[in-house]
Design an enzyme around this catalytic site. Sequence first.
Site, PDB file in Angstrom:
ATOM      1  N   ASP A   1      -0.065  -7.602   1.116  1.00  0.00           N
ATOM      2  CA  ASP A   1       0.336  -6.211   1.373  1.00  0.00           C
ATOM      3  C   ASP A   1       1.852  -6.083   1.462  1.00  0.00           C
ATOM      4  O   ASP A   1       2.380  -5.334   2.278  1.00  0.00           O
ATOM      5  CB  ASP A   1      -0.321  -5.663   2.642  1.00  0.00           C
ATOM      6  CG  ASP A   1      -0.181  -4.129   2.742  1.00  0.00           C
ATOM      7  OD1 ASP A   1       0.011  -3.493   1.690  1.00  0.00           O
ATOM      8  OD2 ASP A   1      -0.243  -3.593   3.862  1.00  0.00           O
ATOM      9  N   HIS A  50       0.818  -1.217   0.000  1.00  0.00           N
ATOM     10  CA  HIS A  50       0.000   0.000   0.000  1.00  0.00           C
ATOM     11  C   HIS A  50       0.850   1.266   0.000  1.00  0.00           C
ATOM     12  O   HIS A  50       0.356   2.344  -0.324  1.00  0.00           O
ATOM     13  CB  HIS A  50      -0.985  -0.009   1.186  1.00  0.00           C
ATOM     14  CG  HIS A  50      -0.370   0.229   2.528  1.00  0.00           C
ATOM     15  ND1 HIS A  50      -0.142  -0.782   3.431  1.00  0.00           N
ATOM     16  CD2 HIS A  50       0.046   1.365   3.129  1.00  0.00           C
ATOM     17  CE1 HIS A  50       0.386  -0.275   4.537  1.00  0.00           C
ATOM     18  NE2 HIS A  50       0.508   1.030   4.377  1.00  0.00           N
ATOM     19  N   SER A  61       4.804   2.074   8.141  1.00  0.00           N
ATOM     20  CA  SER A  61       4.412   0.988   7.248  1.00  0.00           C
ATOM     21  C   SER A  61       5.588   0.553   6.388  1.00  0.00           C
ATOM     22  O   SER A  61       6.239   1.375   5.748  1.00  0.00           O
ATOM     23  CB  SER A  61       3.259   1.431   6.343  1.00  0.00           C
ATOM     24  OG  SER A  61       2.080   1.606   7.074  1.00  0.00           O
TER      25      SER A  61
END
Length: 485
Positions: free
Chosen positions: A155, A125, A231
């Site tokens: 992901d 993402h 992230s």
Amino acid sequence: MTTRLPLAALFAAILCGTASAQMARTEPQEGPGKETGSKQVPLSRGEIQLSFAPVVKRAAPSVVNVYASHVDKRSNARASAMDEFMRRFFGEPDGGRGPRGDRAQKSLGSGVLVDGSGLVITNAHVIDNMNEVRVALSDRREFEASIVLRDSRTDLAVIRIKQPPAGLAPMPFGDADKLEVGDFVMAIGNPFGVGQTVTQGIVSALARTQVGSADYQYFIQTDAAINPGNSGGALVNLQGQLVGINTAIYSQSGGSHGIGFAIPVSMVKAVVTAAKDGQTVVRRPWLGARIQNVTPDIADSMGLDHPTGVLVASLQAKSPAEESGLKRGDLILTIDGQVVDDPEAFGYRFALKGTSGQTKLGILRGTTRQSVMVKLITAPETRPRESLKVRARSPFMGASFVNTSPAVAEDLQVDFPTEGVAVEAVDEGSIAARAGLQKGDIVVAVNGLPIATTKDLDRVTRTTPGAWEIVINRGGEVMTSIFSG
């Protein structure tokens, strides 16, 4: 000159204390620098200097910042006209755009060097819909990077530094299966874009599911602070090894509330291996069976002490599951000896097995425990997908469709249907989206006409009926909807 104690001393001090400290607890003393009762002050310079810094020094050079952007190029003439308009009416020198009036979307995240050739693992993402990527090392040197592989189902994504410098420090892989609740871990990343940051905590839980950030939901939960920008960063054990990739936080405000999730390094290794093998899409093994949770009632009826394993609900013809001898009603308890407690755990463990050789499933059939060997192969593409993007005005306008096959069913995470065409994607705000179509829906019939291929659907959508009667299979439930023409 001062020295730091090794990590073994840190554990000794934290868990059981030194012998003199134990004596202080059992024989309390009073006086300057002492406390009575169970609390105590450090009794040596070494105890004062206990630190995680040696671990950070080993791990931090392997963690990078990832800057991604999507730039829409526009013609100079159109850009100049728009820029003149913005200057005249709003006083902006370039309309808030970059060179030539390009429009840019930007994303910021973290990543981990996993190979000396410049391979970096991050979250999918972070680079979703991006076409330009830069990587900044811990010493602030920046390099252009290319996207090697992105896998939205986990992901995870792999990018490569285009001109990697010498002396890159890849982070060694740890073993996530050896983690236990209560183990110390550290999260390293770039929260809020402020620069590399280290937070420390413990493993709060293992095998967390229903987090909603990927198809393969099997996460390490930690209370180490994770914030936006973390992230793709590293979750590190006290040996400086990578045990997970930080991917999500549980928070309504968007900040850390002490609940963060990381993708286990076992899945990370599988995606990195696929990238090194030249794959642009991660290939996973195909079981060819529909499985379901074991409820307390099912467990009781099978004589189990507690719900465990996954129940085989149905099998596809000529699939590895059927050819292995699995039967409807079998309870799958283990994969190569590793216990699986729910469909998410099974999907995670099975996906790690690759697409060659065999794997052993431990099953319970009736009251008998036995094992079966399942061949590891990819789902077959039994017919061409023949993708169709519907542009004619109809309830399907703005959706993309493909012919069904076991491979398509695996990609879309749906049961392989015997008829119909599959919805591969739906544009946001399109007529199809407003009509309620969803990715993974199977269109079975339109206005009483069976839809066997995308060509059938294309032909039907070019007509202009007064009303549309659409039959859809969604997750095994067949629904009929009526729309005005």
